[in-house]
Write a protein that holds these residues in place. Structure first.
Motif, PDB file in Angstrom:
ATOM      1  N   MET A   1       4.119 -37.520 -93.084  1.00  0.00           N
ATOM      2  CA  MET A   1       3.767 -38.883 -92.701  1.00  0.00           C
ATOM      3  C   MET A   1       3.321 -38.888 -91.240  1.00  0.00           C
ATOM      4  SD  MET A   1       3.860 -41.953 -93.963  1.00  0.00           S
ATOM      5  CE  MET A   1       4.127 -43.650 -93.639  1.00  0.00           C
ATOM      6  N   ILE A   2       2.246 -39.555 -90.973  1.00  0.00           N
ATOM      7  CA  ILE A   2       1.702 -39.662 -89.620  1.00  0.00           C
ATOM      8  C   ILE A   2       2.034 -41.030 -89.055  1.00  0.00           C
ATOM      9  CG2 ILE A   2      -0.419 -39.710 -88.245  1.00  0.00           C
ATOM     10  CD1 ILE A   2       0.273 -36.971 -89.344  1.00  0.00           C
ATOM     11  N   GLU A   3       2.502 -41.024 -87.836  1.00  0.00           N
ATOM     12  CA  GLU A   3       2.750 -42.268 -87.117  1.00  0.00           C
ATOM     13  C   GLU A   3       1.738 -42.357 -85.979  1.00  0.00           C
ATOM     14  OE1 GLU A   3       6.029 -44.329 -84.123  1.00  0.00           O
ATOM     15  OE2 GLU A   3       6.339 -42.276 -84.811  1.00  0.00           O
ATOM     16  N   LEU A   4       0.994 -43.448 -85.912  1.00  0.00           N
ATOM     17  CA  LEU A   4       0.113 -43.735 -84.778  1.00  0.00           C
ATOM     18  C   LEU A   4       0.781 -44.814 -83.958  1.00  0.00           C
ATOM     19  CD1 LEU A   4      -3.432 -43.932 -86.419  1.00  0.00           C
ATOM     20  CD2 LEU A   4      -2.278 -41.950 -85.459  1.00  0.00           C
ATOM     21  N   ARG A   5       0.842 -44.596 -82.636  1.00  0.00           N
ATOM     22  CA  ARG A   5       1.475 -45.597 -81.782  1.00  0.00           C
ATOM     23  C   ARG A   5       0.905 -45.481 -80.375  1.00  0.00           C
ATOM     24  NH1 ARG A   5       4.654 -42.811 -78.424  1.00  0.00           N
ATOM     25  NH2 ARG A   5       5.739 -40.949 -79.151  1.00  0.00           N
ATOM     26  N   PRO A   6       1.080 -46.545 -79.572  1.00  0.00           N
ATOM     27  CA  PRO A   6       0.681 -46.451 -78.168  1.00  0.00           C
ATOM     28  C   PRO A   6       1.515 -45.378 -77.461  1.00  0.00           C
ATOM     29  CG  PRO A   6       1.004 -48.742 -78.808  1.00  0.00           C
ATOM     30  CD  PRO A   6       1.536 -47.891 -79.938  1.00  0.00           C
ATOM     31  N   ALA A   7       0.868 -44.622 -76.611  1.00  0.00           N
ATOM     32  CA  ALA A   7       1.574 -43.605 -75.828  1.00  0.00           C
ATOM     33  C   ALA A   7       2.409 -44.278 -74.752  1.00  0.00           C
ATOM     34  CB  ALA A   7       0.576 -42.650 -75.181  1.00  0.00           C
ATOM     35  N   VAL A  73       0.670 -34.495 -82.360  1.00  0.00           N
ATOM     36  CA  VAL A  73      -0.327 -33.536 -82.835  1.00  0.00           C
ATOM     37  C   VAL A  73      -1.744 -33.932 -82.451  1.00  0.00           C
ATOM     38  CG1 VAL A  73       1.114 -32.723 -84.738  1.00  0.00           C
ATOM     39  CG2 VAL A  73      -0.492 -34.627 -85.115  1.00  0.00           C
ATOM     40  N   GLY A  74      -1.879 -35.119 -81.852  1.00  0.00           N
ATOM     41  CA  GLY A  74      -3.189 -35.581 -81.431  1.00  0.00           C
ATOM     42  C   GLY A  74      -3.083 -36.850 -80.622  1.00  0.00           C
ATOM     43  N   LEU A  93     -10.391 -37.538 -77.389  1.00  0.00           N
ATOM     44  CA  LEU A  93      -9.894 -37.426 -78.755  1.00  0.00           C
ATOM     45  C   LEU A  93      -9.581 -35.952 -78.946  1.00  0.00           C
ATOM     46  CD1 LEU A  93      -9.250 -38.518 -81.585  1.00  0.00           C
ATOM     47  CD2 LEU A  93     -11.651 -38.113 -82.179  1.00  0.00           C
ATOM     48  N   TYR A  94      -8.311 -35.622 -78.959  1.00  0.00           N
ATOM     49  CA  TYR A  94      -7.886 -34.234 -79.100  1.00  0.00           C
ATOM     50  C   TYR A  94      -6.839 -34.130 -80.191  1.00  0.00           C
ATOM     51  CZ  TYR A  94     -10.323 -33.197 -74.792  1.00  0.00           C
ATOM     52  OH  TYR A  94     -11.300 -33.041 -73.848  1.00  0.00           O
ATOM     53  N   LEU A  95      -7.031 -33.130 -81.045  1.00  0.00           N
ATOM     54  CA  LEU A  95      -6.085 -32.836 -82.117  1.00  0.00           C
ATOM     55  C   LEU A  95      -5.805 -31.343 -82.112  1.00  0.00           C
ATOM     56  CD1 LEU A  95      -7.785 -34.710 -85.104  1.00  0.00           C
ATOM     57  CD2 LEU A  95      -5.828 -35.486 -83.801  1.00  0.00           C
ATOM     58  N   LEU A  96      -4.571 -30.996 -82.417  1.00  0.00           N
ATOM     59  CA  LEU A  96      -4.277 -29.594 -82.638  1.00  0.00           C
ATOM     60  C   LEU A  96      -5.068 -29.142 -83.862  1.00  0.00           C
ATOM     61  CD1 LEU A  96      -0.403 -29.546 -82.095  1.00  0.00           C
ATOM     62  CD2 LEU A  96      -2.214 -28.941 -80.468  1.00  0.00           C
ATOM     63  N   LYS A  97      -5.440 -27.885 -83.887  1.00  0.00           N
ATOM     64  CA  LYS A  97      -6.239 -27.367 -84.998  1.00  0.00           C
ATOM     65  C   LYS A  97      -5.561 -27.647 -86.344  1.00  0.00           C
ATOM     66  CE  LYS A  97      -9.374 -23.685 -85.910  1.00  0.00           C
ATOM     67  NZ  LYS A  97     -10.553 -24.331 -85.409  1.00  0.00           N
ATOM     68  N   SER A  98      -4.236 -27.556 -86.380  1.00  0.00           N
ATOM     69  CA  SER A  98      -3.496 -27.801 -87.619  1.00  0.00           C
ATOM     70  C   SER A  98      -3.626 -29.244 -88.107  1.00  0.00           C
ATOM     71  CB  SER A  98      -2.021 -27.457 -87.432  1.00  0.00           C
ATOM     72  OG  SER A  98      -1.448 -28.287 -86.428  1.00  0.00           O
ATOM     73  N   ALA A  99      -4.008 -30.157 -87.230  1.00  0.00           N
ATOM     74  CA  ALA A  99      -4.139 -31.572 -87.591  1.00  0.00           C
ATOM     75  C   ALA A  99      -5.583 -31.966 -87.898  1.00  0.00           C
ATOM     76  CB  ALA A  99      -3.586 -32.451 -86.469  1.00  0.00           C
ATOM     77  N   GLN A 100      -6.528 -31.073 -87.625  1.00  0.00           N
ATOM     78  CA  GLN A 100      -7.937 -31.390 -87.863  1.00  0.00           C
ATOM     79  C   GLN A 100      -8.237 -31.380 -89.357  1.00  0.00           C
ATOM     80  OE1 GLN A 100     -10.309 -28.734 -85.437  1.00  0.00           O
ATOM     81  NE2 GLN A 100      -9.306 -29.436 -83.568  1.00  0.00           N
ATOM     82  N   GLY A 101      -9.118 -32.277 -89.762  1.00  0.00           N
ATOM     83  CA  GLY A 101      -9.507 -32.364 -91.161  1.00  0.00           C
ATOM     84  C   GLY A 101      -8.506 -33.067 -92.051  1.00  0.00           C
ATOM     85  N   THR A 102      -7.536 -33.728 -91.448  1.00  0.00           N
ATOM     86  CA  THR A 102      -6.485 -34.401 -92.223  1.00  0.00           C
ATOM     87  C   THR A 102      -6.632 -35.923 -92.239  1.00  0.00           C
ATOM     88  OG1 THR A 102      -5.000 -34.590 -90.327  1.00  0.00           O
ATOM     89  CG2 THR A 102      -4.838 -32.563 -91.651  1.00  0.00           C
ATOM     90  N   GLY A 103      -7.617 -36.448 -91.530  1.00  0.00           N
ATOM     91  CA  GLY A 103      -7.793 -37.898 -91.426  1.00  0.00           C
ATOM     92  C   GLY A 103      -7.154 -38.495 -90.188  1.00  0.00           C
ATOM     93  N   ILE A 104      -6.429 -37.683 -89.423  1.00  0.00           N
ATOM     94  CA  ILE A 104      -5.762 -38.196 -88.221  1.00  0.00           C
ATOM     95  C   ILE A 104      -6.787 -38.618 -87.169  1.00  0.00           C
ATOM     96  CG2 ILE A 104      -4.239 -37.597 -86.297  1.00  0.00           C
ATOM     97  CD1 ILE A 104      -2.736 -35.747 -88.267  1.00  0.00           C
ATOM     98  N   GLY A 105      -7.831 -37.832 -86.983  1.00  0.00           N
ATOM     99  CA  GLY A 105      -8.862 -38.179 -86.001  1.00  0.00           C
ATOM    100  C   GLY A 105      -9.524 -39.500 -86.337  1.00  0.00           C
TER     101      GLY A 105
END
Length: 172
Positions: A1-7, A73-74, A93-105
Protein backbone atom coordinates in the motif's frame (compact mmCIF):
# COMPACT_ATOMS: atom_id res chain seq x y z
CA UNK A 1 0.00 0.00 0.00
CA UNK A 2 1.31 3.43 -0.94
CA UNK A 3 0.67 6.46 1.20
CA UNK A 4 1.00 9.93 -0.38
CA UNK A 5 1.24 12.80 2.07
CA UNK A 6 2.75 16.25 2.50
CA UNK A 7 6.39 16.07 3.55
CA UNK A 8 7.37 17.29 7.02
CA UNK A 9 10.75 18.41 8.35
CA UNK A 10 11.43 14.94 9.76
CA UNK A 11 11.35 13.64 6.14
CA UNK A 12 14.42 15.67 5.12
CA UNK A 13 16.90 12.77 5.60
CA UNK A 14 14.69 10.43 3.54
CA UNK A 15 14.24 13.05 0.81
CA UNK A 16 18.01 13.50 0.61
CA UNK A 17 18.57 9.73 0.49
CA UNK A 18 16.01 9.18 -2.30
CA UNK A 19 17.29 12.24 -4.18
CA UNK A 20 20.90 11.00 -4.21
CA UNK A 21 20.10 7.32 -4.72
CA UNK A 22 17.77 7.99 -7.63
CA UNK A 23 20.47 10.05 -9.34
CA UNK A 24 22.90 7.14 -8.97
CA UNK A 25 20.32 4.63 -10.28
CA UNK A 26 19.07 6.75 -13.17
CA UNK A 27 22.03 8.69 -14.57
CA UNK A 28 24.94 6.21 -14.52
CA UNK A 29 26.57 6.48 -17.94
CA UNK A 30 24.31 9.35 -19.02
CA UNK A 31 26.33 12.27 -17.64
CA UNK A 32 29.99 13.02 -16.94
CA UNK A 33 31.32 10.61 -14.29
CA UNK A 34 32.96 13.37 -12.23
CA UNK A 35 29.74 15.34 -12.07
CA UNK A 36 27.64 12.27 -11.21
CA UNK A 37 30.02 11.14 -8.47
CA UNK A 38 29.76 14.60 -6.91
CA UNK A 39 25.96 14.55 -7.12
CA UNK A 40 25.76 11.12 -5.46
CA UNK A 41 28.37 11.54 -2.74
CA UNK A 42 27.80 11.47 1.01
CA UNK A 43 28.65 15.19 1.07
CA UNK A 44 25.91 15.88 -1.48
CA UNK A 45 23.43 13.83 0.53
CA UNK A 46 24.24 15.94 3.60
CA UNK A 47 23.81 19.15 1.56
CA UNK A 48 20.51 17.94 0.17
CA UNK A 49 19.30 17.12 3.68
CA UNK A 50 20.09 20.68 4.76
CA UNK A 51 18.34 22.11 1.68
CA UNK A 52 15.27 19.91 2.18
CA UNK A 53 15.10 20.89 5.84
CA UNK A 54 15.16 24.57 4.85
CA UNK A 55 12.60 24.07 2.07
CA UNK A 56 10.20 22.25 4.37
CA UNK A 57 10.60 24.74 7.20
CA UNK A 58 9.99 27.69 4.84
CA UNK A 59 6.81 26.00 3.61
CA UNK A 60 6.63 27.87 0.31
CA UNK A 61 6.86 24.86 -2.01
CA UNK A 62 4.48 21.93 -2.17
CA UNK A 63 6.47 18.80 -1.25
CA UNK A 64 4.83 15.38 -1.26
CA UNK A 65 6.28 12.01 -0.31
CA UNK A 66 5.30 8.50 -1.31
CA UNK A 67 5.68 6.05 1.57
CA UNK A 68 5.68 2.28 1.12
CA UNK A 69 6.25 -0.12 4.00
CA UNK A 70 7.12 2.80 6.27
CA UNK A 71 9.89 4.01 3.91
CA UNK A 72 9.94 7.05 1.62
CA UNK A 73 10.35 5.65 -1.90
CA UNK A 74 9.68 8.82 -3.86
CA UNK A 75 8.80 12.47 -3.72
CA UNK A 76 7.71 15.44 -5.79
CA UNK A 77 7.90 19.18 -5.25
CA UNK A 78 6.61 22.23 -7.04
CA UNK A 79 5.80 25.88 -6.76
CA UNK A 80 5.68 29.20 -8.60
CA UNK A 81 7.83 29.88 -11.66
CA UNK A 82 8.54 32.83 -13.90
CA UNK A 83 8.87 30.89 -17.17
CA UNK A 84 6.92 32.74 -19.87
CA UNK A 85 3.36 31.48 -20.15
CA UNK A 86 3.51 29.18 -17.10
CA UNK A 87 2.91 29.99 -13.46
CA UNK A 88 3.96 26.76 -11.69
CA UNK A 89 6.83 24.33 -12.01
CA UNK A 90 7.33 20.72 -11.04
CA UNK A 91 10.75 21.16 -9.45
CA UNK A 92 11.47 17.55 -8.55
CA UNK A 93 10.09 14.08 -9.12
CA UNK A 94 12.35 11.33 -7.85
CA UNK A 95 11.59 7.67 -7.24
CA UNK A 96 13.80 4.82 -6.21
CA UNK A 97 14.26 2.41 -9.11
CA UNK A 98 12.23 -0.20 -7.20
CA UNK A 99 9.25 2.21 -7.18
CA UNK A 100 9.40 3.14 -10.88
CA UNK A 101 6.72 1.75 -13.15
CA UNK A 102 4.32 1.14 -10.27
CA UNK A 103 2.05 4.17 -10.70
CA UNK A 104 3.64 6.08 -7.82
CA UNK A 105 5.11 8.75 -10.11
CA UNK A 106 1.77 9.34 -11.80
CA UNK A 107 0.06 9.56 -8.40
CA UNK A 108 2.63 12.07 -7.12
CA UNK A 109 2.23 14.26 -10.23
CA UNK A 110 -1.57 14.12 -9.94
CA UNK A 111 -1.50 15.07 -6.23
CA UNK A 112 1.02 17.85 -6.86
CA UNK A 113 -1.07 19.22 -9.73
CA UNK A 114 -4.16 19.23 -7.49
CA UNK A 115 -2.28 21.08 -4.73
CA UNK A 116 -0.86 23.64 -7.16
CA UNK A 117 -4.28 24.14 -8.76
CA UNK A 118 -5.86 24.63 -5.34
CA UNK A 119 -3.19 27.26 -4.64
CA UNK A 120 -4.35 29.19 -7.72
CA UNK A 121 -1.88 28.01 -10.35
CA UNK A 122 -3.29 27.47 -13.83
CA UNK A 123 -0.38 25.95 -15.76
CA UNK A 124 2.66 23.77 -15.11
CA UNK A 125 6.06 23.06 -16.61
CA UNK A 126 9.08 20.96 -15.76
CA UNK A 127 12.67 20.54 -16.89
CA UNK A 128 14.17 17.10 -17.48
CA UNK A 129 17.49 15.92 -18.85
CA UNK A 130 17.09 15.07 -22.52
CA UNK A 131 18.84 11.71 -21.89
CA UNK A 132 16.66 10.77 -18.91
CA UNK A 133 15.32 7.30 -19.71
CA UNK A 134 11.98 8.16 -18.06
CA UNK A 135 11.44 11.28 -20.17
CA UNK A 136 8.65 9.56 -22.10
CA UNK A 137 6.65 9.45 -18.85
CA UNK A 138 5.99 13.20 -19.18
CA UNK A 139 4.95 12.80 -22.79
CA UNK A 140 2.50 10.05 -21.79
CA UNK A 141 1.04 12.48 -19.24
CA UNK A 142 0.33 14.89 -22.11
CA UNK A 143 3.31 17.22 -21.68
CA UNK A 144 4.16 19.35 -24.70
CA UNK A 145 7.80 20.13 -25.49
CA UNK A 146 8.15 23.89 -24.90
CA UNK A 147 11.86 24.61 -24.58
CA UNK A 148 15.41 23.43 -24.16
CA UNK A 149 18.64 24.66 -22.64
CA UNK A 150 22.23 23.61 -22.13
CA UNK A 151 23.73 23.66 -18.65
CA UNK A 152 27.49 23.61 -18.04
CA UNK A 153 28.59 21.15 -15.35
CA UNK A 154 31.90 19.85 -14.12
CA UNK A 155 33.20 17.60 -16.89
CA UNK A 156 30.86 18.71 -19.67
CA UNK A 157 27.44 19.98 -20.54
CA UNK A 158 23.94 18.68 -20.02
CA UNK A 159 20.91 19.36 -22.19
CA UNK A 160 17.54 19.82 -20.56
CA UNK A 161 14.14 19.99 -22.21
CA UNK A 162 10.98 21.55 -20.83
CA UNK A 163 7.52 20.04 -20.97
CA UNK A 164 4.44 22.11 -20.27
CA UNK A 165 0.77 21.73 -19.53
CA UNK A 166 -1.30 24.84 -20.26
CA UNK A 167 -3.98 23.53 -17.90
CA UNK A 168 -2.72 22.11 -14.59
CA UNK A 169 -6.19 20.64 -14.12
CA UNK A 170 -5.51 18.21 -16.97
CA UNK A 171 -2.91 16.52 -14.77
CA UNK A 172 -5.08 16.55 -11.67
Amino acid sequence: MIELRPAVSADAPALARVHVQSWAETYQGLMPDGFLSGMTSQTMQERRQTLWTQTLEEGQDVVLVAVQGGEVVGFASGGPTDFAGYDAELFTLYLLKSAQGTGIGRALVRELAQALGAAGHASLLLWVLNVNPTRGFYERLGGVLIGEKTVSVRGGELREVAYGWADVGALA
